[in-house]
Each structure stands twice: as C-alpha cells, then as structure tokens.
Write a protein that holds these residues in place. Structure first.
Motif, PDB file in Angstrom:
ATOM      1  N   ALA A   1     -21.164 -12.714  -5.783  1.00  0.00           N
ATOM      2  CA  ALA A   1     -22.301 -12.587  -6.688  1.00  0.00           C
ATOM      3  C   ALA A   1     -21.838 -12.564  -8.144  1.00  0.00           C
ATOM      4  N   LEU A   2     -20.757 -11.840  -8.433  1.00  0.00           N
ATOM      5  CA  LEU A   2     -20.224 -11.796  -9.795  1.00  0.00           C
ATOM      6  C   LEU A   2     -19.709 -13.157 -10.233  1.00  0.00           C
ATOM      7  N   GLU A   3     -19.104 -13.887  -9.308  1.00  0.00           N
ATOM      8  CA  GLU A   3     -18.601 -15.218  -9.645  1.00  0.00           C
ATOM      9  C   GLU A   3     -19.740 -16.142 -10.068  1.00  0.00           C
TER      10      GLU A   3
ATOM     11  N   LEU B   1     -16.747  -0.858 -10.084  1.00  0.00           N
ATOM     12  CA  LEU B   1     -15.901  -1.102 -11.248  1.00  0.00           C
ATOM     13  C   LEU B   1     -16.142  -0.091 -12.374  1.00  0.00           C
ATOM     14  N   ALA B   2     -17.067   0.846 -12.139  1.00  0.00           N
ATOM     15  CA  ALA B   2     -17.352   1.917 -13.105  1.00  0.00           C
ATOM     16  C   ALA B   2     -17.783   1.374 -14.461  1.00  0.00           C
ATOM     17  N   VAL B   3     -18.733   0.440 -14.451  1.00  0.00           N
ATOM     18  CA  VAL B   3     -19.280  -0.114 -15.687  1.00  0.00           C
ATOM     19  C   VAL B   3     -20.802  -0.036 -15.637  1.00  0.00           C
ATOM     20  N   GLU B   4     -21.434  -0.269 -16.780  1.00  0.00           N
ATOM     21  CA  GLU B   4     -22.877  -0.126 -16.871  1.00  0.00           C
ATOM     22  C   GLU B   4     -23.633  -1.434 -16.723  1.00  0.00           C
ATOM     23  N   THR B   5     -23.042  -2.533 -17.161  1.00  0.00           N
ATOM     24  CA  THR B   5     -23.749  -3.808 -17.130  1.00  0.00           C
ATOM     25  C   THR B   5     -23.014  -4.813 -16.241  1.00  0.00           C
TER      26      THR B   5
ATOM     27  N   THR C   1     -10.958   2.714  -5.190  1.00  0.00           N
ATOM     28  CA  THR C   1     -12.227   2.998  -5.862  1.00  0.00           C
ATOM     29  C   THR C   1     -12.656   1.888  -6.819  1.00  0.00           C
ATOM     30  N   ARG C   2     -11.855   0.822  -6.930  1.00  0.00           N
ATOM     31  CA  ARG C   2     -12.188  -0.270  -7.846  1.00  0.00           C
ATOM     32  C   ARG C   2     -12.215  -1.622  -7.129  1.00  0.00           C
ATOM     33  N   SER C   3     -12.234  -1.617  -5.793  1.00  0.00           N
ATOM     34  CA  SER C   3     -12.206  -2.864  -5.046  1.00  0.00           C
ATOM     35  C   SER C   3     -13.617  -3.384  -4.799  1.00  0.00           C
ATOM     36  N   LEU C   4     -13.732  -4.686  -4.668  1.00  0.00           N
ATOM     37  CA  LEU C   4     -15.012  -5.352  -4.432  1.00  0.00           C
ATOM     38  C   LEU C   4     -15.046  -5.938  -3.030  1.00  0.00           C
ATOM     39  N   THR C   5     -16.248  -5.969  -2.448  1.00  0.00           N
ATOM     40  CA  THR C   5     -16.408  -6.671  -1.182  1.00  0.00           C
ATOM     41  C   THR C   5     -16.519  -8.167  -1.471  1.00  0.00           C
TER      42      THR C   5
ATOM     43  N   LYS D   1     -14.420  -7.053 -16.244  1.00  0.00           N
ATOM     44  CA  LYS D   1     -13.394  -6.208 -15.636  1.00  0.00           C
ATOM     45  C   LYS D   1     -12.834  -6.846 -14.375  1.00  0.00           C
ATOM     46  N   ALA D   2     -13.693  -7.447 -13.565  1.00  0.00           N
ATOM     47  CA  ALA D   2     -13.218  -8.118 -12.357  1.00  0.00           C
ATOM     48  C   ALA D   2     -12.280  -9.269 -12.723  1.00  0.00           C
ATOM     49  N   ALA D   3     -12.616  -9.984 -13.790  1.00  0.00           N
ATOM     50  CA  ALA D   3     -11.769 -11.088 -14.232  1.00  0.00           C
ATOM     51  C   ALA D   3     -10.423 -10.574 -14.738  1.00  0.00           C
ATOM     52  N   LEU D   4     -10.435  -9.482 -15.493  1.00  0.00           N
ATOM     53  CA  LEU D   4      -9.196  -8.924 -16.024  1.00  0.00           C
ATOM     54  C   LEU D   4      -8.262  -8.461 -14.914  1.00  0.00           C
ATOM     55  N   HIS D   5      -8.835  -7.997 -13.797  1.00  0.00           N
ATOM     56  CA  HIS D   5      -8.039  -7.546 -12.662  1.00  0.00           C
ATOM     57  C   HIS D   5      -7.810  -8.661 -11.646  1.00  0.00           C
TER      58      HIS D   5
END
Length: 251
Positions: free
Chosen positions: A193-195, A228-232, A183-187, A239-243
C-alpha cells in the motif's frame, strides 16, 4: 580469503545477516572480536533520534548491550562523542589518556567503569563520512580480552588501512539493505500500500490495484503509520524508504 575476494563477497551480500556474519568473522581475524555498528538518520543538535529508528548491529553479549545501548550509556561514551565530531579511525588510547588525566565527566567515567567490567578496554572506532547533517554512522571495534591497546595499535599500524577500507565498504552496503526492528517492521500488504502511495496513487486507485476495499487500504496505511511511529502517510513512505523497506523483492 584475500581482501579483494572479501570485498567482492561483501558488496554482493544478499542480507544484513549474511553481511554481519561475514564481517564479524573477518574482523575477528585481526583481533577485533566484538563489534557495534550504529547508524542514524535523525540526528539533531541534542539527540541522535529515537533509538528504535537506529540501525544497530552487534555481536556483543546481551548483558553488555542491555547496559550499553538499552540503558543509554552509549550516548555518554567518549568514543561516541568523538565519532559525532570526527571522521576516520581513532585509537582508544584517547580514552586511557582522558582517564589518566582526570578529564572524564561523571557520565563518561560511568561508561569507562562499565566497559572495564566487560573487558571492553582496547580497540578502535571508525566514524564514517556523513551524507547529511542529520545522519551519522560509526563502528566500535573492541579487541579480544587480554590484548593491550599498545598491541592493538601495532595491529592497526600494520593493517589499519585495510581494516578501515573493509568497514567503509560494509557501511555503504548496509545502507542499501532492508532493515527493520520487531516494532518497526511492515507486513507485505502494508508495504504494498505504501509503495502505491509512493507511486502517486489515490486510496481508490490502490483499492482497485490491490483488489481491496478503500476501507481496507486505509486500514493497511494506518497500521503502517503505527508500525513506523509516524503521523502521516507521507512520513511513513519516507521512513520506509530510508530503511529500504520499499519495493523489497520477495524471496
């Protein structure tokens, strides 16, 4: 495998799966056949954060993990509370002492009885040095059924320093490897896009770089926030960086 060889392998493990497989096998050589590793970056005075955000590695049975983790018993476990307030290694002899002296709370007693049903009665807990006030990691080393705590303490007296060193190195390596849950994985596209956001690019910039429309980029960012269950988006990048899900090298 010598300690030196094992640590060399551990520090070069390419994935959590490889590391955990090797580590559980190595700990079993010392008599610890069931492990739970846990780490959180979202600790507060009253909570350890959302369990979905924990890094949890274990080789316990599904039934045990369902009762201990999924049903929340871990938070009331005496050794969890010890780990939250201490660093280093601790014998589970303290649990037996608490039980014999009738110093357990009602919730702690429930955990004690639950663990007894699964023969999780002798072992050691290693609590790792925290890098911030909001982070905490520890590992539970449960001894093979049939071993008494006195026997485990003898094992620790002989090899405890090496065991603690191996767990400390494993912990530090785990913090460098990508970790995600279903439930916290990214495609791949969401991560890309986040990078670009992390590199300071605007939505329009990212659209050109990825060969997409701005609307599609916004969709990938929205889905990343939801995953990632975040708002912004800024929170998603963090969060992606922390994981360690940012700038992942593709196989």
């Amino acid at each position: 495998m010598t300690l030196r060889d094992y640590l060399f392998y551990l520090t070069n493990a390419p994935s959590l799966e490889d590391l955990w497989s090797a580590h559980t096998q190595k700990m079993a050589e010392f008599g610890f056949d069931r492990l739970i590793y846990g780490f959180t970056r979202y600790r507060t005075e009253t909570s350890l954060g959302d369990p979905e955000d924990f890094i949890v590695l274990t080789n316990h049975s599904r039934d045990y993990i369902r009762g201990f983790m999924d049903e929340g018993r871990y938070f009331h476990a005496p050794m969890t509370q010890w780990a939250l307030n201490n660093e280093g290694a601790c014998s589970w002899q303290v649990i037996q002492q608490m039980f014999k002296s009738d110093k357990m709370s009602k919730e702690e007693l429930k955990v004690y009885e639950f663990n007894s049903r699964f023969d999780v009665t002798a072992g050691y807990t290693v609590s790792f040095k925290s890098v911030s006030g909001r982070s905490k990691g520890a590992i539970s080393l449960a001894a093979k059924p049939g071993l008494t705590q006195a026997e485990v303490d003898k094992i620790w007296k002989k090899s405890g320093e090496d065991i603690q060193l191996m767990n400390n190195i494993a912990h530090l390596k785990i913090l460098t490897l990508p970790y995600s849950t279903p439930t916290r994985s990214l495609t791949k596209r969401q991560r890309e896009a986040l990078e670009w956001v992390g590199d300071g690019k605007t939505t329009q910039d990212i659209a050109l770089l990825m060969g997409l429309t701005s609307a599609t980029v916004e969709k990938h960012l929205r889905l990343a926030r939801e995953a990632l269950a975040v708002e912004t988006t800024a929170q998603a990048v963090l969060k992606a960086a922390l994981h360690n899900q940012m700038f992942v090298m593709e196989a």
